[in-house]
Design an enzyme around this catalytic site. Structure first.
Site, PDB file in Angstrom:
ATOM      1  CB  CYS A 130       9.954  24.696  21.494  1.00 44.81           C
ATOM      2  SG  CYS A 130      11.282  25.050  22.676  1.00 44.81           S
ATOM      3  CE  LYS A 195      16.402  29.200  22.152  1.00 49.10           C
ATOM      4  NZ  LYS A 195      15.015  29.316  22.657  1.00 49.10           N
ATOM      5  NE  ARG A 205      16.643  24.561  28.205  1.00 46.29           N
ATOM      6  CZ  ARG A 205      17.262  23.811  27.313  1.00 46.29           C
ATOM      7  NH1 ARG A 205      17.690  22.611  27.662  1.00 46.29           N
ATOM      8  NH2 ARG A 205      17.431  24.252  26.087  1.00 46.29           N
ATOM      9  NE  ARG A 217      14.453  23.972  24.810  1.00 47.97           N
ATOM     10  CZ  ARG A 217      13.463  23.515  25.570  1.00 47.97           C
ATOM     11  NH1 ARG A 217      12.686  22.550  25.116  1.00 47.97           N
ATOM     12  NH2 ARG A 217      13.254  24.020  26.774  1.00 47.97           N
ATOM     13  CE  LYS A 248      18.044  32.165  24.070  1.00 48.62           C
ATOM     14  NZ  LYS A 248      16.621  31.992  24.185  1.00 48.62           N
ATOM     15  CB  SER A 274      20.045  31.968  32.192  1.00 46.75           C
ATOM     16  OG  SER A 274      20.101  30.772  31.430  1.00 46.75           O
TER      17      SER A 274
HETATM   18  C1  PBG Z   1      12.690  29.307  24.828  1.00 46.51           C
HETATM   19  C2  PBG Z   1      13.750  30.137  25.397  1.00 46.51           C
HETATM   20  C3  PBG Z   1      14.888  29.727  26.104  1.00 46.51           C
HETATM   21  C4  PBG Z   1      15.589  30.868  26.439  1.00 46.51           C
HETATM   22  C5  PBG Z   1      14.873  31.947  25.963  1.00 46.51           C
HETATM   23  N1  PBG Z   1      13.751  31.481  25.282  1.00 46.51           N
HETATM   24  C6  PBG Z   1      15.313  28.412  26.595  1.00 46.51           C
HETATM   25  C7  PBG Z   1      15.520  27.265  25.763  1.00 46.51           C
HETATM   26  O1  PBG Z   1      15.574  27.298  24.542  1.00 46.51           O
HETATM   27  O2  PBG Z   1      15.618  26.212  26.387  1.00 46.51           O
HETATM   28  C8  PBG Z   1      16.884  30.890  27.205  1.00 46.51           C
HETATM   29  C9  PBG Z   1      17.267  32.201  27.760  1.00 46.51           C
HETATM   30  C10 PBG Z   1      18.322  32.143  28.792  1.00 46.51           C
HETATM   31  O3  PBG Z   1      19.012  31.134  29.000  1.00 46.51           O
HETATM   32  O4  PBG Z   1      18.502  33.188  29.429  1.00 46.51           O
HETATM   33  N2  PBG Z   1      11.432  29.833  25.058  1.00 46.51           N
END
Ligand code: PBG
Length: 322
Positions: A130, A195, A205, A217, A248, A274
């Site tokens: 990121c 998060k 992903r 991460r 989240k 997701s």
């Molecule tokens: C990072 C981001 C992620 C998600 C939203 N923004 C992925 C991550 O941190 O790897 C995940 C959202 C999801 O799983 O629906 N830009």
């Protein structure tokens, strides 16, 4: 002696009574639909792990947004998949980048549909992390510059709200001052304040082609074991100027949502990510659960725990049911 004087079942006897005393209600405007913009025209590239979701070219995104607007949903959350990725995530802050073009098109065709832009670099870096990678880790402070440029570029394209999801320290403050200096003092920041480093992001992903090429991460996203730390993240983001917060993922973190709701009086969202979506869809496809019922039950529980609105891949399905 509470019983037989008190009989809670009295108020559950029929649907009219249940409706009268229902504490948590859902409306289409509670839902925000995540969308993935890709290059090309007439493209709909299905995401195999997320039934019904696809990478969409700008023209298809616009169609999707028309439908979303007609269902009365709260807004869309924009992600971009660039044709080229590099070490410096240059596609993220390019005014002619994929997300910027998608946002412009959406605001032109459906001006009243709220557009939230996800501000992050992982879809744009060749290594999938990121931010700027130095010695196998993301270097916080130089990454802030990219994020600030990206947020301003999204605002310039017409984004109504910017939502940083990178988890760098200090990014909310940096984005706030960059927006203010560029004439966007009215653009709100919806911060992914809390998060977690979660396995629930797996299908995303694939969708966003953002799997880290090495490591994970955990040096920037939060440890799932920590709740107090989440409250501290929120305090810091609010101090830096966040207008709203996101927790989240959602379902495995309802305690965090509820704790945050009790402590902070700002609008709060939760992201049903997701993996949460895909698990429900997979079990339903096997006939093990009733999709509509579980969808509404999880969305209701997220609202009940304290979310004012929900980022969810069920946005259209749930809106249709209401
Ligand atoms: C990072 C981001 C992620 C998600 C939203 N923004 C992925 C991550 O941190 O790897 C995940 C959202 C999801 O799983 O629906 N830009």
């Amino acid at each position: 002696m509470p019983f037989p004087l008190h009989r809670p079942r009295r108020l559950r006897a029929n649907e009219s009574l249940r409706t009268l005393v229902r504490e948590t209600l859902l409306a289409p405007s509670d839902f925000v639909l995540p969308l993935f913009a890709c290059e090309g025209e007439g493209i709909r590239k299905e995401i195999s792990s997320m039934n019904g979701h696809a990478q969409l070219s700008v023209d298809k995104i616009v169609d999707e947004c028309r439908e979303a607007a007609s269902l009365g949903i709260g807004g869309v959350l924009m992600f971009g998949i660039p044709a080229h990725k590099d070490e410096n995530a240059s596609g993220a802050y390019d005014d002619a980048g994929i997300v910027q073009r998608a946002i412009r098109a959406i605001k032109q065709e459906t001006p009243n549909l709220l557009v939230i832009s996800d501000v992050c670099n992982c879809e744009y870096t060749s290594h999938g992390h990121c931010g700027l990678v130095v010695n196998n880790d993301v270097d916080n402070d130089p990454t802030l510059e990219w994020l600030a440029r990206t947020a301003v570029s999204h605002a310039r394209a017409g984004a109504d709200i910017v939502a940083p999801s990178d988890m760098m320290d200090g990014r909310v403050g940096r984005i706030r001052s960059a927006l203010d200096e560029s004439g966007f003092s009215g653009t709100p920041i919806l911060s992914y304040a809390v998060k977690y480093a979660s396995g629930f992001y797996g299908p995303f992903r694939e969708a966003a082609e953002s799997t880290p090429q090495f490591g994970d991460r955990r040096s920037y996203q939060m440890d799932p074991a920590n709740a107090r730390e989440a409250m501290r993240e929120i305090e810091l983001d609010l101090a830096e100027g966040a207008d709203m917060l996101i927790v989240k993922p959602a379902l495995a973190y309802l305690d965090i949502l509820s704790m945050a709701r009790q402590r902070f009086d700002v609008p709060m969202a939760a992201y049903q990510v997701s993996g949460e979506f895909s698990m429900i869809m997979a079990a339903a496809a096997n006939g093990w659960i009733d999709k509509d019922r579980i969808m509404m039950e999880t969305l209701t529980s997220i609202r009940r725990a304290g979310a004012d609105f929900i980022l969810t891949y069920f946005a259209k399905d749930a809106a249709r049911l209401l």
